[in-house]
Motif scaffolding. Structure first.
Motif, PDB file in Angstrom:
ATOM      1  N   UNK A 421      40.689 -38.512  77.446  1.00 41.07           N
ATOM      2  CA  UNK A 421      41.117 -37.128  77.673  1.00 41.07           C
ATOM      3  C   UNK A 421      40.833 -36.352  76.394  1.00 41.07           C
ATOM      4  N   UNK A 422      39.658 -35.768  76.362  1.00 44.30           N
ATOM      5  CA  UNK A 422      39.185 -35.060  75.180  1.00 44.30           C
ATOM      6  C   UNK A 422      37.683 -35.213  75.105  1.00 44.30           C
ATOM      7  N   UNK A 423      37.146 -35.080  73.896  1.00 48.89           N
ATOM      8  CA  UNK A 423      35.686 -35.180  73.729  1.00 48.89           C
ATOM      9  C   UNK A 423      35.288 -36.644  73.731  1.00 48.89           C
ATOM     10  N   UNK A 424      34.368 -37.003  74.612  1.00 58.53           N
ATOM     11  CA  UNK A 424      34.028 -38.429  74.703  1.00 58.53           C
ATOM     12  C   UNK A 424      32.752 -38.757  73.961  1.00 58.53           C
ATOM     13  N   UNK A 425      32.123 -37.775  73.309  1.00 63.61           N
ATOM     14  CA  UNK A 425      30.958 -38.065  72.483  1.00 63.61           C
ATOM     15  C   UNK A 425      29.651 -38.052  73.241  1.00 63.61           C
ATOM     16  N   UNK A 426      28.821 -39.102  73.059  1.00 64.62           N
ATOM     17  CA  UNK A 426      27.429 -39.051  73.524  1.00 64.62           C
ATOM     18  C   UNK A 426      27.244 -39.016  75.043  1.00 64.62           C
ATOM     19  N   UNK A 428      28.631 -36.780  76.966  1.00 60.69           N
ATOM     20  CA  UNK A 428      28.393 -35.352  77.212  1.00 60.69           C
ATOM     21  C   UNK A 428      29.212 -34.717  78.313  1.00 60.69           C
ATOM     22  N   UNK A 429      28.713 -33.605  78.863  1.00 62.34           N
ATOM     23  CA  UNK A 429      29.531 -32.724  79.709  1.00 62.34           C
ATOM     24  C   UNK A 429      30.141 -33.381  80.937  1.00 62.34           C
ATOM     25  N   UNK A 430      29.482 -34.396  81.476  1.00 57.24           N
ATOM     26  CA  UNK A 430      30.038 -35.022  82.674  1.00 57.24           C
ATOM     27  C   UNK A 430      31.248 -35.901  82.335  1.00 57.24           C
ATOM     28  N   UNK A 431      31.355 -36.281  81.092  1.00 60.72           N
ATOM     29  CA  UNK A 431      32.370 -37.271  80.733  1.00 60.72           C
ATOM     30  C   UNK A 431      33.480 -36.760  79.819  1.00 60.72           C
ATOM     31  N   UNK A 432      33.259 -35.615  79.156  1.00 63.17           N
ATOM     32  CA  UNK A 432      34.358 -35.097  78.342  1.00 63.17           C
ATOM     33  C   UNK A 432      35.554 -34.845  79.278  1.00 63.17           C
ATOM     34  N   UNK A 433      36.731 -35.208  78.804  1.00 64.16           N
ATOM     35  CA  UNK A 433      37.922 -35.010  79.648  1.00 64.16           C
ATOM     36  C   UNK A 433      38.661 -33.779  79.171  1.00 64.16           C
ATOM     37  N   UNK A 434      38.195 -32.619  79.586  1.00 66.60           N
ATOM     38  CA  UNK A 434      38.692 -31.387  78.965  1.00 66.60           C
ATOM     39  C   UNK A 434      39.597 -30.560  79.861  1.00 66.60           C
ATOM     40  N   UNK A 435      39.735 -30.938  81.096  1.00 67.76           N
ATOM     41  CA  UNK A 435      40.387 -30.017  82.032  1.00 67.76           C
ATOM     42  C   UNK A 435      41.758 -30.471  82.524  1.00 67.76           C
ATOM     43  N   UNK A 436      42.152 -31.697  82.166  1.00 68.21           N
ATOM     44  CA  UNK A 436      43.339 -32.261  82.823  1.00 68.21           C
ATOM     45  C   UNK A 436      44.632 -31.544  82.479  1.00 68.21           C
ATOM     46  N   UNK A 437      44.738 -30.963  81.271  1.00 70.36           N
ATOM     47  CA  UNK A 437      46.033 -30.313  80.948  1.00 70.36           C
ATOM     48  C   UNK A 437      46.261 -29.203  81.975  1.00 70.36           C
ATOM     49  N   UNK A 438      45.207 -28.418  82.178  1.00 70.35           N
ATOM     50  CA  UNK A 438      45.314 -27.313  83.131  1.00 70.35           C
ATOM     51  C   UNK A 438      45.480 -27.783  84.556  1.00 70.35           C
ATOM     52  N   UNK A 439      44.701 -28.785  84.937  1.00 68.57           N
ATOM     53  CA  UNK A 439      44.760 -29.141  86.363  1.00 68.57           C
ATOM     54  C   UNK A 439      46.000 -29.954  86.715  1.00 68.57           C
ATOM     55  N   UNK A 440      46.616 -30.602  85.738  1.00 68.16           N
ATOM     56  CA  UNK A 440      47.856 -31.339  86.031  1.00 68.16           C
ATOM     57  C   UNK A 440      49.078 -30.428  85.935  1.00 68.16           C
TER      58      UNK A 440
END
Ligand code: TPP
Ligand code: DXP
Ligand code: MG
Length: 627
Positions: A421-426, A428-440
């Motif tokens: 849950x956060x920046x997952x590195x290499x 990229x965009x499909x795997x960064x976990x950036x939206x869960x705070x908002x969606x939960x």
């Protein structure tokens, strides 16, 4: 050295290559993959396994016009190498370089930017249907899907629809007997049985004729008899489950024999209606250690090959949040027999192997079926168990409606351990976990938490397991800050003050607490800084919100997630609800954008989430986001 690869600006010349030349091309691709992928974490074994299949596909079809979707997309490297990206290939998975997944911005040969499993058959069917409507029926549509991704529910939704639409669609099942871990479930057992059938060994001229003879629709018994009769003639048997869904089944065939693959691809290319070609490959093919341990070699850490032995290059020795989460889960299972754990095919990534060994009856790998995982957990909850869904933030997006209906609406205390849950590195965009705070955070009956340091992860899980509502606990892919302090007890909606100051307050939600503390330390001689470990985004600590605004006026909220709907938004909402002055609040987090691939530290820097950017914010200087 790579005589053929180096000349390829596109895949077009492949159709004129002899099988011998194509075999040479396969050797060159393997050479590039084995040498380059040892220098960084990348999808090693999956790519080695599809080299011949990829070459054969590009030599039979013309994917500048025909349509090719690689499911998930992690096995796209050979495709990149032969579609004009050989010279840039050394940049793969580095910031600013090629993506490790399909990327339409890189090449017209890539149609969708993907990284999540399961949608290839749907998009390929959509392309076939759209092309027909647009008068482009000559374009062929092909989806290549692995046996791990295959049991995803959406694949069956697509097959169901394809059987109805009866479009020309080629679905290639790349069966290497592996997901990341060994594949699991009833479909896996069915595929095992099919693999047991004799391989097609040469082109049987009558196969196409026979296949066209066997009706796809109609009375199942008659069809079975027809298939058996005709199949015996042609040596084609099996695949009834696919036939029932309206697909013609061809296979299994050897996925490492380019000549054979070409022949079968040329044949199925001309069959009408949906076809499933079952191709058998070996994950890691061509590098013996990867063939022997495809789990480790799914994405191995950097290594040096010493005479055929892979020796890992030294990495960080600091344990990651994932390790603390795993230990906390194991301890909870030890203490309470009602605690169970679910993974959707990410046992290895979540480091759950020891839990799988120790508690085989309470460990559930449900395959790449995230929606099912959540509904399944809700069912267990209702039966009195305390399930933990251990899942990557980005993949939980697949289960949104089950979080809503099966968990929250029923007020069931499912625990979500949100890894990555956060920046997952290499990745990229499909795997960064950036939206869960908002969606939960939008759902009633759901508590949203994040640890700021390693020692509080276990108490948070214990808190969640006592709760009578669902809880999400998020943490990123990084080593965990070790605070050497006993965390304050976890109380509903209560933040933890780490230090108190008077000039500016940094209120951090989650793992960026380490950056906040370092920034505060470096600012010591300039200003007096409060640092708060927020712990809860929901319910947010309103007392703390009021106190930091009133005592400092200038407040920085910090989160490794999307700003929209995130922790800073929750803070602002609370402040506004209490009619407090919100003008001194600055929110640091991810702006409204998809973040590219790169190392976490590079991305934190570019996104103005590192120590320097936090210091600037404390001094009242606006940073610009450079990604
Ligand atoms: C929705 C989703 N869940 C989980 C993953 C993680 N994941 C990536 S590849 C993979 C295994 C895929 O197995 P398979 O399709 O057979 O491909 P192989 O690596 O064996 O070639 C998994 C679980 C994902 N990418 N997307
Ligand atoms: C393709 C895919 O989704 C996985 O292989 C993913 O790349 C794993 O990520 P981690 O390395 O963070 O487990
Ligand atoms: Mg597989």
């Amino acid at each position: 050295m790579h005589e053929l690869l180096a000349q390829l600006d596109s895949a077009e010349p492949l159709k004129d290559y002899s099988v011998k030349q194509l075999d040479q091309l396969a050797d060159e691709i393997r050479d590039v993959l084995c040498n380059l992928l040892a220098t960084r974490t990348a999808h090693f074994a999956s790519n080695l396994g599809v080299v011949e299949l990829c070459i054969a596909l590009h030599s039979v079809f013309d994917f500048r016009s025909d349509r090719l979707i690689w499911d998930t997309g992690h096995q796209i490297y050979p495709h990149k190498l032969i579609t004009g990206r050989y010279s840039d290939f050394k940049t793969i998975r580095t910031k600013g370089g090629l993506m490790g997944y399909p990327n339409p911005h890189e090449s017209p040969y890539d149609l969708f930017m993907t990284g999540h499993a399961g949608c290839s058959v749907s998009t390929a069917l959509g392309l076939a249907s759209g092309d027909d409507l647009a008068g482009q029926s000559h374009r062929k549509s092909v989806a290549v899907i692995g046996d791990g991704a295959f049991p995803s529910g959406i694949v069956f939704e697509a097959m169901n629809n394809a059987g109805e639409l009866n479009k020309d669609l080629l679905m290639i099942l790349n069966d290497n007997e592996m997901s990341i871990c060994p594949r699991v479930g009833g479909v896996a057992r069915y595929l095992d049985r099919l693999r047991g059938n004799p391989f097609y060994t040469g082109l049987k001229q009558e196969v196409a004729r026979v296949l066209n003879h066997v009706p796809v629709f109609g009375d199942p018994t008659e069809r079975l008899l027809a298939q058996m009769k005709e199949g015996v003639k042609a040596g084609v048997l099996g695949g009834m489950m696919f036939e029932e869904l309206g697909f013609r089944y061809v296979g299994p065939i050897d996925g490492h024999d380019i000549g054979l693959l070409k022949k079968y691809l040329a044949m199925v290319k001309d069959l009408s209606g949906p076809v499933l070609l079952h191709v058998v490959t070996e994950k890691g093919r061509g590098y013996v250690p990867a063939e022997q341990d495809p789990v480790y070699f799914h994405t191995p850490p950097k290594f040096v090959d010493e005479g055929g032995k892979p020796v890992p290059a030294s990495g960080s020795s600091q344990p990651a949040y994932t390790n603390f989460a795993r230990d906390a889960i194991r301890d909870a299972m030890q203490r309470d027999e009602r605690v169970t754990v679910m993974t959707a095919a990410m046992c290895q990534g979540n480091k759950l192997e020891p839990v799988r060994e120790q508690f085989p009856d309470r460990f559930f790998d449900v395959g790449i079926c995230e929606s099912h995982a959540v509904a399944f957990a809700a069912g267990q909850c209702k039966a009195g168990m305390r399930p933990i869904v251990d899942i990557y933030s980005t993949f939980l997006q697949r289960s949104y409606d089950q979080i809503f209906q099966e968990a929250c609406l029923q007020k069931l205390p499912v625990v979500f351990m949100l890894d990555r849950a956060g920046l997952t590195g290499p990745d990229g965009p499909t795997h960064h976990g950036l939206f869960d705070i908002g969606y939960m955070r939008v759902f009633p009956n759901l508590t949203v938490m994040a640890p700021g340091y390693s020692e509080e992860l276990a108490p948070m899980l214990d808190y969640a397991l006592q709760s009578d509502v669902a809880t999400s606990i998020r943490y990123p892919k990084c080593s965990a800050l070790h605070m050497q302090r006993k965390p304050d007890p976890i109380e509903t909606g209560k933040a933890e003050y780490i230090q108190r100051g008077t000039d500016v307050a940094i209120v951090s939600f989650g793992a960026l607490l380490d950056q906040a503390l370092e920034a505060a330390k470096q600012l010591e001689s300039e200003m007096s800084v409060t640092v708060v470990n927020a712990r809860f985004a929901k319910p947010i600590d309103r007392e703390m919100v009021a106190e930091v605004i009133e005592s400092c006026g200038h407040v920085i909220t910090l989160e490794e997630g999307a700003l929209q709907g995130g922790f800073g938004s929750a803070f602002l909402e609370a402040a506004n609800d209490m009619h407090l002055d919100t003008r001194g609040i600055t929110r640091l987090g991810i702006p409204d954008m998809f973040v590219e691939h790169g190392e976490r530290e590079e991305l934190l820097h570019d996104l103005s989430l590192d120590v320097d950017a936090i210091k600037k914010a404390c001094r009242g200087i606006q940073s610009t986001v450079a990604v």
